[in-house]
Scaffold this motif. Structure first.
Motif, PDB file in Angstrom:
ATOM      1  N   TYR A  41       0.860  -1.241  -0.019  1.00  0.00           N
ATOM      2  CA  TYR A  41       0.016   0.062   0.292  1.00  0.00           C
ATOM      3  C   TYR A  41       0.850   1.166  -0.060  1.00  0.00           C
ATOM      4  CZ  TYR A  41      -4.459  -2.450   1.166  1.00  0.00           C
ATOM      5  OH  TYR A  41      -5.525  -3.348   0.915  1.00  0.00           O
ATOM      6  N   HIS A  42       0.580   2.243  -0.807  1.00  0.00           N
ATOM      7  CA  HIS A  42       1.482   3.308  -0.848  1.00  0.00           C
ATOM      8  C   HIS A  42       1.927   4.181   0.361  1.00  0.00           C
ATOM      9  CE1 HIS A  42      -0.228   2.945  -4.923  1.00  0.00           C
ATOM     10  NE2 HIS A  42       0.992   3.524  -5.341  1.00  0.00           N
ATOM     11  N   HIS A 100       1.689   2.806   3.391  1.00  0.00           N
ATOM     12  CA  HIS A 100       2.420   1.750   4.197  1.00  0.00           C
ATOM     13  C   HIS A 100       3.817   1.752   3.797  1.00  0.00           C
ATOM     14  CE1 HIS A 100       3.535  -1.238   7.055  1.00  0.00           C
ATOM     15  NE2 HIS A 100       3.779  -2.109   5.942  1.00  0.00           N
ATOM     16  N   GLU A 104      -4.960  -7.607   6.308  1.00  0.00           N
ATOM     17  CA  GLU A 104      -4.603  -7.742   5.230  1.00  0.00           C
ATOM     18  C   GLU A 104      -5.845  -8.494   4.480  1.00  0.00           C
ATOM     19  OE1 GLU A 104      -0.926  -9.108   3.825  1.00  0.00           O
ATOM     20  OE2 GLU A 104       0.165  -8.146   5.656  1.00  0.00           O
ATOM     21  N   ALA A 152      -8.293   1.516   4.753  1.00  0.00           N
ATOM     22  CA  ALA A 152      -7.938   1.710   3.305  1.00  0.00           C
ATOM     23  C   ALA A 152      -8.710   0.949   2.435  1.00  0.00           C
ATOM     24  CB  ALA A 152      -6.484   1.368   3.056  1.00  0.00           C
ATOM     25  N   ASP A 188      -6.094   0.846  -3.218  1.00  0.00           N
ATOM     26  CA  ASP A 188      -4.759   1.694  -3.034  1.00  0.00           C
ATOM     27  C   ASP A 188      -3.701   0.867  -2.900  1.00  0.00           C
ATOM     28  OD1 ASP A 188      -6.282   3.828  -2.494  1.00  0.00           O
ATOM     29  OD2 ASP A 188      -6.251   3.582  -0.427  1.00  0.00           O
ATOM     30  N   LEU A 189      -3.568  -0.573  -3.411  1.00  0.00           N
ATOM     31  CA  LEU A 189      -2.676  -1.732  -3.460  1.00  0.00           C
ATOM     32  C   LEU A 189      -1.642  -0.929  -4.678  1.00  0.00           C
ATOM     33  CD1 LEU A 189      -4.349  -4.854  -3.748  1.00  0.00           C
ATOM     34  CD2 LEU A 189      -2.939  -4.104  -1.800  1.00  0.00           C
ATOM     35  N   PRO A 241      -2.282  -1.897   4.801  1.00  0.00           N
ATOM     36  CA  PRO A 241      -2.227  -0.288   4.876  1.00  0.00           C
ATOM     37  C   PRO A 241      -1.510   0.201   5.845  1.00  0.00           C
ATOM     38  CG  PRO A 241      -4.468  -1.249   4.839  1.00  0.00           C
ATOM     39  CD  PRO A 241      -3.421  -2.201   5.411  1.00  0.00           C
TER      40      PRO A 241
END
Length: 298
Positions: A88-89, A91, A147, A231, A235-236, A264
């Motif tokens: 995730y961006h 994280h 997750e 999230a 957003d992955l 996330p």
């Protein structure tokens, strides 16, 4: 269908079922002759799914959900649980900045160029309500990671992104619990993530047709009721088709294989100081329509 593995007062051996009536009742699919385990049901493909639907529609073998105990949907997948790091961006940046990312050099970019894939030993899998045993982490740096997990139905090698959805059986929730200092010390992730009880899973396995667009699902994690992670799957960094294509290039995926897609921002090491799990805590991860996976911490 919201498929489950359960036991009851009448049977200590795990059985396959399905939650119905908004989760208030369960249909015993093992008693209906559909399959003895969820692994068997998945391997049976469309024929087993059709038999499960028929059993549910018949109204037979139904009982109150309050009379059963849920277990991890899949306790013995064909392989270790396959996991994806920094996917995730927010994280990825959080983990990169935490000082715990020993998987790349200090000057490396926060976002990986390719999926970071590792595994958790299947012996770490436990079900809803089973305690996360922090006493097995000598570093006392136990962290949570909510997750979405993809469960493979039809297996294969060299699966193209365009064909990936026909290989997805359904979805469940995984808590990728991690001993952070162990993860950092050994400069790889297997030991810190494979400790017994460090892979809570469940509460259900939702079949793919129940999720028209997986990207629209929202994951929320709370610790003692306090929101920590939220999230959308959209957003992955690397989406599900990419993950299936990359993993299957040289590794044959099998029915029942599990791919945990990443966590996330909002994990314990993202705080200053880190907020590790302690005995007495409770971690709850919610993704509807899968449900809420909640585990106490000891």
């Amino acid at each position: 269908m919201r498929l489950i593995t359960f036991t009851s007062a009448e049977s200590a051996a795990p059985r396959v079922g399905a939650l119905v009536d908004g989760g208030d009742a369960a249909v015993d699919l093992s008693a209906a002759g559909v399959a003895d385990t969820l692994e068997d049901l998945i391997a049976g493909g469309q024929e087993s799914l059709a038999a499960a639907r028929d059993a549910i529609d018949s109204g037979a073998s139904r009982r109150p959900a309050s009379d059963i105990t849920l277990h991890a949907p899949l306790s013995h997948p064909p392989k270790n649980v396959m996991c994806v790091g920094k996917n995730y961006h927010a994280h990825a940046q959080e983990f990169h900045s935490s000082g715990f990312d020993a998987s790349s050099g200090k000057d490396a970019a926060a976002l990986p160029e390719h999926p970071v894939v590792f595994t958790k030993a299947h012996t770490s899998i436990v079900g809803p309500g089973v305690p996360i045993d922090t006493g097995l982490d000598p570093t006392r740096s136990t962290d949570y990671e909510g997750e979405l997990a993809v469960v493979i139905g039809r297996g294969g090698r060299g699966i193209r992104q365009a064909d990936c959805w026909s290989h997805v059986f359904g979805y469940t929730i995984v808590n990728d619990v991690t001993a952070r200092i162990t993860q950092q010390t050994h400069r790889q992730w297997f030991l810190g993530k494979s400790i017994d009880t460090f892979c809570p899973m469940g509460p259900t396995l939702v079949t793919a047709e129940e999720v028209p667009d997986v990207r629209e699902l929202t994951l929320t994690t709370t610790v003692n009721g306090e929101p920590r992670q939220q999230a959308r799957v959209a957003d992955l960094v690397f989406d599900i088709p990419t993950l299936i294509e990359v993993i299957s290039r040289s590794i044959r995926l099998e029915p029942g294989d599990i791919i945990a897609t990443g966590t996330p921002a909002g994990v314990g090491i993202g705080f200053q100081p880190p907020r590790y799990l302690r005995p007495g805590d409770s971690v709850a991860i919610t993704i509807e329509p899968i449900g809420t996976l909640e585990n106490p911490v000891t």
